[in-house]
Scaffold this motif. Structure first.
Motif, PDB file in Angstrom:
ATOM      1  N   THR A  20       0.630  -1.470  -0.655  1.00 15.78           N
ATOM      2  CA  THR A  20       0.170  -0.310  -0.087  1.00 15.78           C
ATOM      3  C   THR A  20       0.406   1.242  -0.209  1.00 15.78           C
ATOM      4  O   THR A  20       0.769   2.274  -0.951  1.00 15.78           O
ATOM      5  CB  THR A  20      -0.952  -0.048   1.136  1.00 15.78           C
ATOM      6  OG1 THR A  20      -1.891  -1.645   1.066  1.00 15.78           O
ATOM      7  CG2 THR A  20      -1.405   1.540   1.007  1.00 15.78           C
ATOM      8  N   VAL A  65      -4.796  -3.294  -4.381  1.00 13.41           N
ATOM      9  CA  VAL A  65      -4.324  -2.005  -3.940  1.00 13.41           C
ATOM     10  C   VAL A  65      -4.609  -0.715  -5.211  1.00 13.41           C
ATOM     11  O   VAL A  65      -5.158   0.678  -4.800  1.00 13.41           O
ATOM     12  CB  VAL A  65      -2.933  -1.830  -3.196  1.00 13.41           C
ATOM     13  CG1 VAL A  65      -2.795   0.214  -3.293  1.00 13.41           C
ATOM     14  CG2 VAL A  65      -3.174  -2.604  -1.809  1.00 13.41           C
ATOM     15  N   ASN A  68      -8.619  -0.261  -6.276  1.00 15.38           N
ATOM     16  CA  ASN A  68      -9.400   0.391  -4.779  1.00 15.38           C
ATOM     17  C   ASN A  68      -8.728   1.437  -4.932  1.00 15.38           C
ATOM     18  O   ASN A  68      -9.362   2.278  -3.856  1.00 15.38           O
ATOM     19  CB  ASN A  68      -9.721  -0.990  -3.493  1.00 15.38           C
ATOM     20  CG  ASN A  68     -10.665  -1.473  -4.385  1.00 15.38           C
ATOM     21  OD1 ASN A  68     -10.925  -1.431  -4.823  1.00 15.38           O
ATOM     22  ND2 ASN A  68      -9.571  -2.745  -3.945  1.00 15.38           N
ATOM     23  N   ASP A  70      -6.604   2.546  -2.521  1.00 19.54           N
ATOM     24  CA  ASP A  70      -6.394   2.442  -1.181  1.00 19.54           C
ATOM     25  C   ASP A  70      -5.244   2.837  -1.290  1.00 19.54           C
ATOM     26  O   ASP A  70      -4.700   3.268   0.176  1.00 19.54           O
ATOM     27  CB  ASP A  70      -5.445   0.604  -0.748  1.00 19.54           C
ATOM     28  CG  ASP A  70      -7.165  -0.358  -1.122  1.00 19.54           C
ATOM     29  OD1 ASP A  70      -8.408  -0.128  -0.812  1.00 19.54           O
ATOM     30  OD2 ASP A  70      -6.940  -1.690  -0.617  1.00 19.54           O
ATOM     31  N   TYR A  71      -4.227   3.284  -1.671  1.00 24.23           N
ATOM     32  CA  TYR A  71      -2.953   4.051  -1.169  1.00 24.23           C
ATOM     33  C   TYR A  71      -3.525   5.910  -0.853  1.00 24.23           C
ATOM     34  O   TYR A  71      -2.744   6.484  -0.258  1.00 24.23           O
ATOM     35  CB  TYR A  71      -1.613   4.071  -2.291  1.00 24.23           C
ATOM     36  CG  TYR A  71      -2.375   4.319  -3.669  1.00 24.23           C
ATOM     37  CD1 TYR A  71      -2.514   5.649  -3.939  1.00 24.23           C
ATOM     38  CD2 TYR A  71      -2.945   3.109  -4.319  1.00 24.23           C
ATOM     39  CE1 TYR A  71      -2.958   5.387  -5.715  1.00 24.23           C
ATOM     40  CE2 TYR A  71      -2.922   3.261  -5.202  1.00 24.23           C
ATOM     41  CZ  TYR A  71      -3.064   4.622  -6.041  1.00 24.23           C
ATOM     42  OH  TYR A  71      -3.409   5.246  -7.409  1.00 24.23           O
ATOM     43  N   THR A  72      -4.292   5.992  -1.481  1.00 25.69           N
ATOM     44  CA  THR A  72      -5.486   7.344  -1.335  1.00 25.69           C
ATOM     45  C   THR A  72      -6.047   7.370  -0.609  1.00 25.69           C
ATOM     46  O   THR A  72      -6.586   8.848   0.511  1.00 25.69           O
ATOM     47  CB  THR A  72      -5.790   7.362  -2.102  1.00 25.69           C
ATOM     48  OG1 THR A  72      -7.697   6.823  -2.190  1.00 25.69           O
ATOM     49  CG2 THR A  72      -5.287   7.370  -3.740  1.00 25.69           C
ATOM     50  N   LYS A  73      -6.007   6.622   0.817  1.00 26.97           N
ATOM     51  CA  LYS A  73      -6.877   6.052   1.930  1.00 26.97           C
ATOM     52  C   LYS A  73      -6.031   6.109   3.393  1.00 26.97           C
ATOM     53  O   LYS A  73      -6.262   5.082   3.797  1.00 26.97           O
ATOM     54  CB  LYS A  73      -7.904   5.290   2.144  1.00 26.97           C
ATOM     55  CG  LYS A  73      -8.787   5.611   0.146  1.00 26.97           C
ATOM     56  CD  LYS A  73      -9.835   4.042   0.775  1.00 26.97           C
ATOM     57  CE  LYS A  73     -10.591   4.228  -0.806  1.00 26.97           C
ATOM     58  NZ  LYS A  73     -10.841   2.455  -2.043  1.00 26.97           N
ATOM     59  N   ASN A  76      -6.635   3.063   5.777  1.00 25.77           N
ATOM     60  CA  ASN A  76      -6.311   1.841   5.260  1.00 25.77           C
ATOM     61  C   ASN A  76      -5.508   1.368   6.487  1.00 25.77           C
ATOM     62  O   ASN A  76      -4.772   0.660   6.871  1.00 25.77           O
ATOM     63  CB  ASN A  76      -6.434   1.632   3.924  1.00 25.77           C
ATOM     64  CG  ASN A  76      -7.986   1.314   3.587  1.00 25.77           C
ATOM     65  OD1 ASN A  76      -8.838   1.560   4.384  1.00 25.77           O
ATOM     66  ND2 ASN A  76      -8.242   1.515   2.035  1.00 25.77           N
TER      67      ASN A  76
END
Length: 123
Positions: A20, A65, A68, A70-73, A76
């Motif tokens: 991530t 990742v 979705n 996910d690295y922007t959230k 998480n």
């Protein structure tokens, strides 16, 4: 790939956090260089045992990742690292800085991304 509770080891959780974070650094400046792709592979290979299904699991993590975002959230990543020691969190962040320098320069957007994670995840 079906995971059981026993499959979700501390090493797998660290690998998920690493994936991530590294993808976040790679995509922070909207430019994915060949050097960054190579650095991602090299770094992940350090944590993937030769035996077992971790390589396939890692490929699925990278795909998920990316899809979705996910690295922007940051929440998480915060959840993934909640059980990490400060040393583990700093190690994770150091891989992020290594990734940011993979193409020879640290872009300001990559630095901001890492600074944000440092404040949210490490502290």
């Amino acid at each position: 790939m079906k995971l059981t509770k026993e499959d979700v080891t501390p090493s797998v959780i660290f690998l998920a956090a690493l994936v991530t974070l590294l993808l976040g650094v790679i995509y922070a400046d909207s430019q994915v260089t060949e050097e960054e792709k190579q650095r991602l592979q090299k770094t992940l290979n350090k944590f993937i045992p030769a035996q077992g299904g971790v390589r396939e699991l890692t490929k699925l993590m990278v795909k998920g990742v990316k899809e979705n975002l996910d690295y922007t959230k940051s929440n998480n990543l915060l959840k993934l690292t909640s059980s990490f020691s400060k040393s583990q969190k700093l190690l994770l962040l150091s891989f992020g800085y290594e990734m940011s320098a993979a193409d020879g320069t640290i872009d300001a957007r990559e630095k901001r991304y890492l600074d944000l994670l440092h404040r949210r995840v490490i502290c």
